[in-house]
Design a protein around this motif. Structure first.
Motif, PDB file in Angstrom:
ATOM      1  N   MET A   1       0.954  -1.233  -0.060  1.00 53.14           N
ATOM      2  CA  MET A   1      -0.167  -0.049  -0.163  1.00 53.14           C
ATOM      3  C   MET A   1       0.852   1.297  -0.171  1.00 53.14           C
ATOM      4  N   ILE A   2       2.082   1.313   0.676  1.00 51.81           N
ATOM      5  CA  ILE A   2       2.755   2.499   0.924  1.00 51.81           C
ATOM      6  C   ILE A   2       3.490   2.667  -0.650  1.00 51.81           C
TER       7      ILE A   2
ATOM      8  N   THR B   1       2.378   1.636  -3.436  1.00 53.02           N
ATOM      9  CA  THR B   1       1.157   2.312  -4.293  1.00 53.02           C
ATOM     10  C   THR B   1       0.952   3.880  -3.925  1.00 53.02           C
ATOM     11  N   VAL B   2       0.962   4.301  -2.636  1.00 47.51           N
ATOM     12  CA  VAL B   2       0.889   5.681  -2.331  1.00 47.51           C
ATOM     13  C   VAL B   2       2.141   6.479  -2.868  1.00 47.51           C
ATOM     14  N   LEU B   3       3.236   5.929  -2.973  1.00 46.47           N
ATOM     15  CA  LEU B   3       4.425   6.734  -3.515  1.00 46.47           C
ATOM     16  C   LEU B   3       4.118   6.729  -4.967  1.00 46.47           C
ATOM     17  N   VAL B   4       3.846   5.754  -5.487  1.00 49.31           N
ATOM     18  CA  VAL B   4       3.449   5.844  -7.042  1.00 49.31           C
ATOM     19  C   VAL B   4       2.603   6.790  -7.444  1.00 49.31           C
ATOM     20  N   GLY B   5       1.474   6.872  -6.841  1.00 54.08           N
ATOM     21  CA  GLY B   5       0.444   7.761  -6.995  1.00 54.08           C
ATOM     22  C   GLY B   5       0.928   9.308  -6.725  1.00 54.08           C
ATOM     23  N   MET B   6       1.789   9.502  -5.792  1.00 55.25           N
ATOM     24  CA  MET B   6       2.515  10.970  -5.328  1.00 55.25           C
ATOM     25  C   MET B   6       3.272  11.270  -6.487  1.00 55.25           C
ATOM     26  N   ALA B   7       3.999  10.392  -6.829  1.00 57.92           N
ATOM     27  CA  ALA B   7       4.777  10.607  -8.218  1.00 57.92           C
ATOM     28  C   ALA B   7       4.119  11.093  -9.197  1.00 57.92           C
ATOM     29  N   ALA B   8       2.828  10.305  -9.561  1.00 61.06           N
ATOM     30  CA  ALA B   8       2.137  10.767 -10.554  1.00 61.06           C
ATOM     31  C   ALA B   8       1.298  12.119 -10.594  1.00 61.06           C
ATOM     32  N   ILE B   9       1.080  12.359  -9.203  1.00 67.36           N
ATOM     33  CA  ILE B   9       0.493  13.828  -9.210  1.00 67.36           C
ATOM     34  C   ILE B   9       1.637  14.820  -9.346  1.00 67.36           C
ATOM     35  N   VAL B  10       2.588  14.753  -8.839  1.00 63.44           N
ATOM     36  CA  VAL B  10       3.847  15.727  -8.983  1.00 63.44           C
ATOM     37  C   VAL B  10       4.074  15.869 -10.511  1.00 63.44           C
TER      38      VAL B  10
ATOM     39  N   LEU C   1      -2.101  11.834   0.910  1.00 64.14           N
ATOM     40  CA  LEU C   1      -1.231  10.548   0.624  1.00 64.14           C
ATOM     41  C   LEU C   1      -0.359  10.464   1.586  1.00 64.14           C
ATOM     42  N   GLY C   2       0.505  11.437   1.917  1.00 60.51           N
ATOM     43  CA  GLY C   2       1.610  11.130   2.987  1.00 60.51           C
ATOM     44  C   GLY C   2       1.011  11.140   4.349  1.00 60.51           C
ATOM     45  N   ALA C   3       0.034  11.494   4.832  1.00 55.99           N
ATOM     46  CA  ALA C   3      -0.675  11.252   6.013  1.00 55.99           C
ATOM     47  C   ALA C   3      -1.006   9.634   6.050  1.00 55.99           C
ATOM     48  N   PHE C   4      -1.703   9.201   4.973  1.00 61.95           N
ATOM     49  CA  PHE C   4      -2.111   7.897   4.821  1.00 61.95           C
ATOM     50  C   PHE C   4      -0.612   6.772   4.933  1.00 61.95           C
TER      51      PHE C   4
ATOM     52  N   MET D   1       2.594  -0.302  11.183  1.00 59.93           N
ATOM     53  CA  MET D   1       3.603  -1.504  11.156  1.00 59.93           C
ATOM     54  C   MET D   1       4.674  -1.394  12.350  1.00 59.93           C
ATOM     55  N   VAL D   2       4.882  -0.291  12.739  1.00 60.04           N
ATOM     56  CA  VAL D   2       5.895  -0.017  14.000  1.00 60.04           C
ATOM     57  C   VAL D   2       4.929  -0.659  15.361  1.00 60.04           C
TER      58      VAL D   2
END
Length: 145
Positions: A12-13, A15-24, A127-130, A138-139
């Motif tokens: 999931m993380i 996927t979030v990072l890929v989404g953030m890159a697409a937004i930028v 997305l960063g908060a998610f 996980m921690v």
């Protein structure tokens, strides 16, 4: 079984990072087009697409425009853009902004840098908060088990 609580959040993380890159990337592409030359474009077609509506879900409608313009060096370029203004109809003439060496990177939406920055920033914060919540999960899982 414990690995499941690390693998799924990690996917999931990612996927979030890929989404953030697409937004930028999208924000940079639009901003780059706004810094380029303008041309007179013509709306060739206007149509809508719908999604959702199965069961009790709501229906979402997206407005699409197909534009065509000629670059300064004489190349004809046709492109489709989502979420354009509903006031632009087929046959209307409008201004388009494009990147000279990549005219397919273009937009017919007028420059609104503040709105672009605010929208991009809000999406990245969400997305960063998610992603942060997933890391915290996980921690906490590793501390308790």
């Amino acid at each position: 079984m414990e690995g499941f609580f690390y693998i799924v959040p990690s996917i999931m993380i990612a996927t979030v990072l890929v989404g953030m890159a697409a937004i930028v990337r999208k924000a940079l592409r639009i901003n780059q087009a706004w810094n380029g030359p303008t041309a007179e474009g013509r709306c060739l077609r206007m149509f809508t697409t719908t999604s959702g509506g199965s069961g009790d879900s709501s229906v979402s409608t997206t407005l699409h425009h197909v534009y065509e313009f000629t670059t300064r060096d004489g190349r004809a370029v046709r492109f489709e853009e989502k979420d354009g203004p509903a006031t632009v109809l087929e046959g209307d003439i409008t201004t388009v902004w494009y990147v000279p060496d990549r005219p397919e990177r273009t937009t017919a939406q007028g420059p609104a840098r503040g709105r672009l920055m605010a929208g991009t920033g809000c999406a990245l914060m969400f997305l960063g908060a998610f992603a942060t919540a997933l890391v915290a999960f996980m921690v906490q899982f590793s501390l308790h088990f």
